[in-house]
Write a protein that holds these residues in place. Structure first.
Motif, PDB file in Angstrom:
ATOM      1  N   ASN A 149      44.372  50.055  40.751  1.00  0.00           N
ATOM      2  CA  ASN A 149      43.627  49.494  41.876  1.00  0.00           C
ATOM      3  C   ASN A 149      43.096  48.099  41.575  1.00  0.00           C
ATOM      4  OD1 ASN A 149      44.067  51.781  43.379  1.00  0.00           O
ATOM      5  ND2 ASN A 149      42.015  52.610  43.129  1.00  0.00           N
ATOM      6  N   ALA A 150      42.768  47.851  40.307  1.00  0.00           N
ATOM      7  CA  ALA A 150      42.181  46.563  39.931  1.00  0.00           C
ATOM      8  C   ALA A 150      43.162  45.410  40.080  1.00  0.00           C
ATOM      9  CB  ALA A 150      41.667  46.625  38.493  1.00  0.00           C
ATOM     10  N   ILE A 151      44.435  45.710  40.186  1.00  0.00           N
ATOM     11  CA  ILE A 151      45.440  44.657  40.326  1.00  0.00           C
ATOM     12  C   ILE A 151      45.155  43.785  41.541  1.00  0.00           C
ATOM     13  CG2 ILE A 151      47.886  44.276  40.856  1.00  0.00           C
ATOM     14  CD1 ILE A 151      48.501  46.707  39.085  1.00  0.00           C
ATOM     15  N   ALA A 152      44.646  44.386  42.594  1.00  0.00           N
ATOM     16  CA  ALA A 152      44.349  43.619  43.809  1.00  0.00           C
ATOM     17  C   ALA A 152      43.339  42.511  43.559  1.00  0.00           C
ATOM     18  CB  ALA A 152      43.834  44.552  44.904  1.00  0.00           C
ATOM     19  N   GLN A 153      42.506  42.665  42.541  1.00  0.00           N
ATOM     20  CA  GLN A 153      41.452  41.692  42.275  1.00  0.00           C
ATOM     21  C   GLN A 153      41.945  40.469  41.501  1.00  0.00           C
ATOM     22  OE1 GLN A 153      38.589  42.473  43.777  1.00  0.00           O
ATOM     23  NE2 GLN A 153      39.580  44.383  44.384  1.00  0.00           N
ATOM     24  N   TRP A 154      43.004  40.629  40.721  1.00  0.00           N
ATOM     25  CA  TRP A 154      43.388  39.524  39.844  1.00  0.00           C
ATOM     26  C   TRP A 154      44.801  39.004  40.024  1.00  0.00           C
ATOM     27  CZ3 TRP A 154      47.672  40.385  36.975  1.00  0.00           C
ATOM     28  CH2 TRP A 154      47.998  41.699  36.633  1.00  0.00           C
ATOM     29  N   PHE A 155      45.652  39.752  40.719  1.00  0.00           N
ATOM     30  CA  PHE A 155      47.053  39.341  40.800  1.00  0.00           C
ATOM     31  C   PHE A 155      47.215  38.025  41.556  1.00  0.00           C
ATOM     32  CE2 PHE A 155      51.235  39.273  42.856  1.00  0.00           C
ATOM     33  CZ  PHE A 155      52.053  39.418  41.755  1.00  0.00           C
ATOM     34  N   GLU A 156      48.020  37.130  40.992  1.00  0.00           N
ATOM     35  CA  GLU A 156      48.344  35.857  41.623  1.00  0.00           C
ATOM     36  C   GLU A 156      49.844  35.813  41.869  1.00  0.00           C
ATOM     37  OE1 GLU A 156      46.414  33.534  42.642  1.00  0.00           O
ATOM     38  OE2 GLU A 156      44.489  34.195  41.809  1.00  0.00           O
ATOM     39  N   PRO A 157      50.274  35.690  43.118  1.00  0.00           N
ATOM     40  CA  PRO A 157      51.709  35.691  43.422  1.00  0.00           C
ATOM     41  C   PRO A 157      52.490  34.633  42.653  1.00  0.00           C
ATOM     42  CG  PRO A 157      50.423  35.916  45.423  1.00  0.00           C
ATOM     43  CD  PRO A 157      49.446  35.619  44.328  1.00  0.00           C
ATOM     44  N   ASP A 158      51.841  33.514  42.366  1.00  0.00           N
ATOM     45  CA  ASP A 158      52.514  32.426  41.651  1.00  0.00           C
ATOM     46  C   ASP A 158      52.134  32.395  40.170  1.00  0.00           C
ATOM     47  OD1 ASP A 158      53.643  31.594  44.072  1.00  0.00           O
ATOM     48  OD2 ASP A 158      51.871  30.388  44.556  1.00  0.00           O
ATOM     49  N   GLY A 159      51.653  33.520  39.668  1.00  0.00           N
ATOM     50  CA  GLY A 159      51.185  33.554  38.290  1.00  0.00           C
ATOM     51  C   GLY A 159      52.263  33.793  37.253  1.00  0.00           C
ATOM     52  N   GLY A 160      53.506  33.928  37.685  1.00  0.00           N
ATOM     53  CA  GLY A 160      54.601  34.092  36.731  1.00  0.00           C
ATOM     54  C   GLY A 160      54.933  35.528  36.398  1.00  0.00           C
ATOM     55  N   LEU A 161      54.199  36.461  36.943  1.00  0.00           N
ATOM     56  CA  LEU A 161      54.446  37.881  36.687  1.00  0.00           C
ATOM     57  C   LEU A 161      54.952  38.528  37.968  1.00  0.00           C
ATOM     58  CD1 LEU A 161      54.220  40.289  34.710  1.00  0.00           C
ATOM     59  CD2 LEU A 161      51.882  40.618  35.523  1.00  0.00           C
ATOM     60  N   GLY A 162      56.201  39.006  37.938  1.00  0.00           N
ATOM     61  CA  GLY A 162      56.785  39.613  39.122  1.00  0.00           C
ATOM     62  C   GLY A 162      56.370  41.059  39.297  1.00  0.00           C
ATOM     63  N   VAL A 163      56.536  41.561  40.501  1.00  0.00           N
ATOM     64  CA  VAL A 163      56.140  42.932  40.798  1.00  0.00           C
ATOM     65  C   VAL A 163      56.927  43.957  39.983  1.00  0.00           C
ATOM     66  CG1 VAL A 163      55.950  44.681  42.614  1.00  0.00           C
ATOM     67  CG2 VAL A 163      55.298  42.316  43.078  1.00  0.00           C
ATOM     68  N   PRO A 164      58.259  43.831  39.831  1.00  0.00           N
ATOM     69  CA  PRO A 164      58.983  44.816  39.016  1.00  0.00           C
ATOM     70  C   PRO A 164      58.462  44.900  37.584  1.00  0.00           C
ATOM     71  CG  PRO A 164      60.529  43.556  40.338  1.00  0.00           C
ATOM     72  CD  PRO A 164      59.190  42.880  40.482  1.00  0.00           C
ATOM     73  N   GLU A 165      58.158  43.749  36.995  1.00  0.00           N
ATOM     74  CA  GLU A 165      57.618  43.743  35.637  1.00  0.00           C
ATOM     75  C   GLU A 165      56.231  44.370  35.614  1.00  0.00           C
ATOM     76  OE1 GLU A 165      56.722  40.657  31.908  1.00  0.00           O
ATOM     77  OE2 GLU A 165      57.354  39.876  33.867  1.00  0.00           O
ATOM     78  N   LEU A 166      55.441  44.087  36.637  1.00  0.00           N
ATOM     79  CA  LEU A 166      54.101  44.662  36.729  1.00  0.00           C
ATOM     80  C   LEU A 166      54.182  46.182  36.836  1.00  0.00           C
ATOM     81  CD1 LEU A 166      51.158  43.619  36.897  1.00  0.00           C
ATOM     82  CD2 LEU A 166      51.370  43.725  39.382  1.00  0.00           C
ATOM     83  N   VAL A 167      55.097  46.676  37.654  1.00  0.00           N
ATOM     84  CA  VAL A 167      55.291  48.120  37.783  1.00  0.00           C
ATOM     85  C   VAL A 167      55.695  48.725  36.454  1.00  0.00           C
ATOM     86  CG1 VAL A 167      56.758  49.897  38.820  1.00  0.00           C
ATOM     87  CG2 VAL A 167      55.851  48.045  40.240  1.00  0.00           C
ATOM     88  N   GLU A 168      56.604  48.066  35.748  1.00  0.00           N
ATOM     89  CA  GLU A 168      57.057  48.581  34.453  1.00  0.00           C
ATOM     90  C   GLU A 168      55.907  48.654  33.456  1.00  0.00           C
ATOM     91  OE1 GLU A 168      60.346  47.473  30.971  1.00  0.00           O
ATOM     92  OE2 GLU A 168      60.329  46.375  32.878  1.00  0.00           O
ATOM     93  N   ARG A 169      55.089  47.618  33.416  1.00  0.00           N
ATOM     94  CA  ARG A 169      53.953  47.589  32.485  1.00  0.00           C
ATOM     95  C   ARG A 169      52.961  48.700  32.794  1.00  0.00           C
ATOM     96  NH1 ARG A 169      51.996  41.307  31.599  1.00  0.00           N
ATOM     97  NH2 ARG A 169      53.973  40.468  30.834  1.00  0.00           N
ATOM     98  N   TYR A 170      52.625  48.841  34.076  1.00  0.00           N
ATOM     99  CA  TYR A 170      51.596  49.813  34.432  1.00  0.00           C
ATOM    100  C   TYR A 170      52.112  51.248  34.370  1.00  0.00           C
ATOM    101  CZ  TYR A 170      47.829  46.614  35.269  1.00  0.00           C
ATOM    102  OH  TYR A 170      46.801  45.710  35.072  1.00  0.00           O
ATOM    103  N   THR A 171      53.401  51.419  34.541  1.00  0.00           N
ATOM    104  CA  THR A 171      53.964  52.750  34.324  1.00  0.00           C
ATOM    105  C   THR A 171      53.842  53.121  32.856  1.00  0.00           C
ATOM    106  OG1 THR A 171      55.531  52.491  36.159  1.00  0.00           O
ATOM    107  CG2 THR A 171      56.044  54.168  34.515  1.00  0.00           C
ATOM    108  N   ALA A 172      54.120  52.172  31.962  1.00  0.00           N
ATOM    109  CA  ALA A 172      53.989  52.431  30.523  1.00  0.00           C
ATOM    110  C   ALA A 172      52.534  52.710  30.161  1.00  0.00           C
ATOM    111  CB  ALA A 172      54.522  51.239  29.734  1.00  0.00           C
ATOM    112  N   ILE A 173      51.618  51.962  30.755  1.00  0.00           N
ATOM    113  CA  ILE A 173      50.190  52.191  30.499  1.00  0.00           C
ATOM    114  C   ILE A 173      49.785  53.592  30.957  1.00  0.00           C
ATOM    115  CG2 ILE A 173      47.862  51.501  31.208  1.00  0.00           C
ATOM    116  CD1 ILE A 173      48.942  48.595  31.315  1.00  0.00           C
ATOM    117  N   ALA A 174      50.230  53.967  32.153  1.00  0.00           N
ATOM    118  CA  ALA A 174      49.877  55.280  32.701  1.00  0.00           C
ATOM    119  C   ALA A 174      50.438  56.401  31.822  1.00  0.00           C
ATOM    120  CB  ALA A 174      50.421  55.416  34.127  1.00  0.00           C
ATOM    121  N   ARG A 175      51.653  56.230  31.345  1.00  0.00           N
ATOM    122  CA  ARG A 175      52.263  57.250  30.485  1.00  0.00           C
ATOM    123  C   ARG A 175      51.475  57.415  29.184  1.00  0.00           C
ATOM    124  NH1 ARG A 175      57.772  58.701  31.525  1.00  0.00           N
ATOM    125  NH2 ARG A 175      58.078  58.973  29.287  1.00  0.00           N
TER     126      ARG A 175
END
Length: 201
Positions: free
Chosen positions: A169-195
């Motif tokens: 949920n906290a992603i909504a507070q800090w994510f920047e569309p032009d920040g160099g981090l794409g959504v697929p990579e973000l999903v992959e990272r947070y899936t690994a964190i959740a696991r």
């Protein structure tokens, strides 16, 4: 309405959507208390009488914005889980993906739902809390099922669930569309964190 008074002019189609969009933008920019009903009507390009045709006031508009946001999020999660099948690990990944994608694509709505919840009147808060609880139960049922089947080995399932939800949920507070981090990579990272949090093996 007094005799001889014309009814308010309400635009054909888009009236409700225009009002909701204007309310969302104004709440995001000025906050609930900094927003007037006239601000919303002006942003929607409508008169006050036309706005009142759709909504009773600013409080109802805040509830409508949060309700639409919550319903869309719940719908995305429900669809993702249906497509994921029965495996707890796959379902965890699906729920993380749905949440991350929603928080990125609906940052304004997510921020309003989080920051303006305290300004809902009790009747609205009670009704919308039931929707929030339904979304939380999706996570709770998923984690409990994974633990029961030995796929997740976290010692404290409720704490694990809360940690995963909070981080996504906290992603909504800090994510920047032009920040160099794409959504697929973000999903992959947070899936690994959740696991890791649920100790998925």
């Amino acid at each position: 309405m007094s005799p001889g008074t014309a009814p308010p002019v309400v635009p054909r189609g888009g009236g409700r959507e225009a009002i909701t969009r204007a309310a969302r933008e104004s709440f995001a920019e000025r906050g609930y208390h900094g927003t007037s009903i006239r601000d919303i009507a002006r942003g929607a390009g409508l008169s006050l009488s036309a706005l009142y045709h759709w909504h009773a006031g600013k409080q109802d508009l805040l509830a409508a914005v949060i309700e639409e946001s919550t319903a869309e999020y719940f719908g995305r999660c429900d669809e993702a889980l249906r497509e994921a099948g029965d495996d707890p690990a796959a379902r965890l990944g699906a729920l993380v993906r749905a949440t991350v994608e929603y928080r990125v694509s609906r940052q304004v709505e997510s921020t309003i739902a989080a920051s303006e919840w305290r300004n809902l009147e009790p009747a609205h808060r009670e009704r919308l809390a039931e929707m929030r609880s339904a979304a939380s139960r999706l996570w709770a049922d998923l984690v409990d099922d994974g633990v029961a089947r030995g796929v997740f080995r976290c010692e404290h399932p409720d704490d694990a669930r809360r940690a995963v939800i909070a981080s996504c949920n906290a992603i909504a507070q800090w994510f920047e569309p032009d920040g160099g981090l794409g959504v697929p990579e973000l999903v992959e990272r947070y899936t690994a964190i959740a696991r890791r949090i649920v100790d998925c093996r």
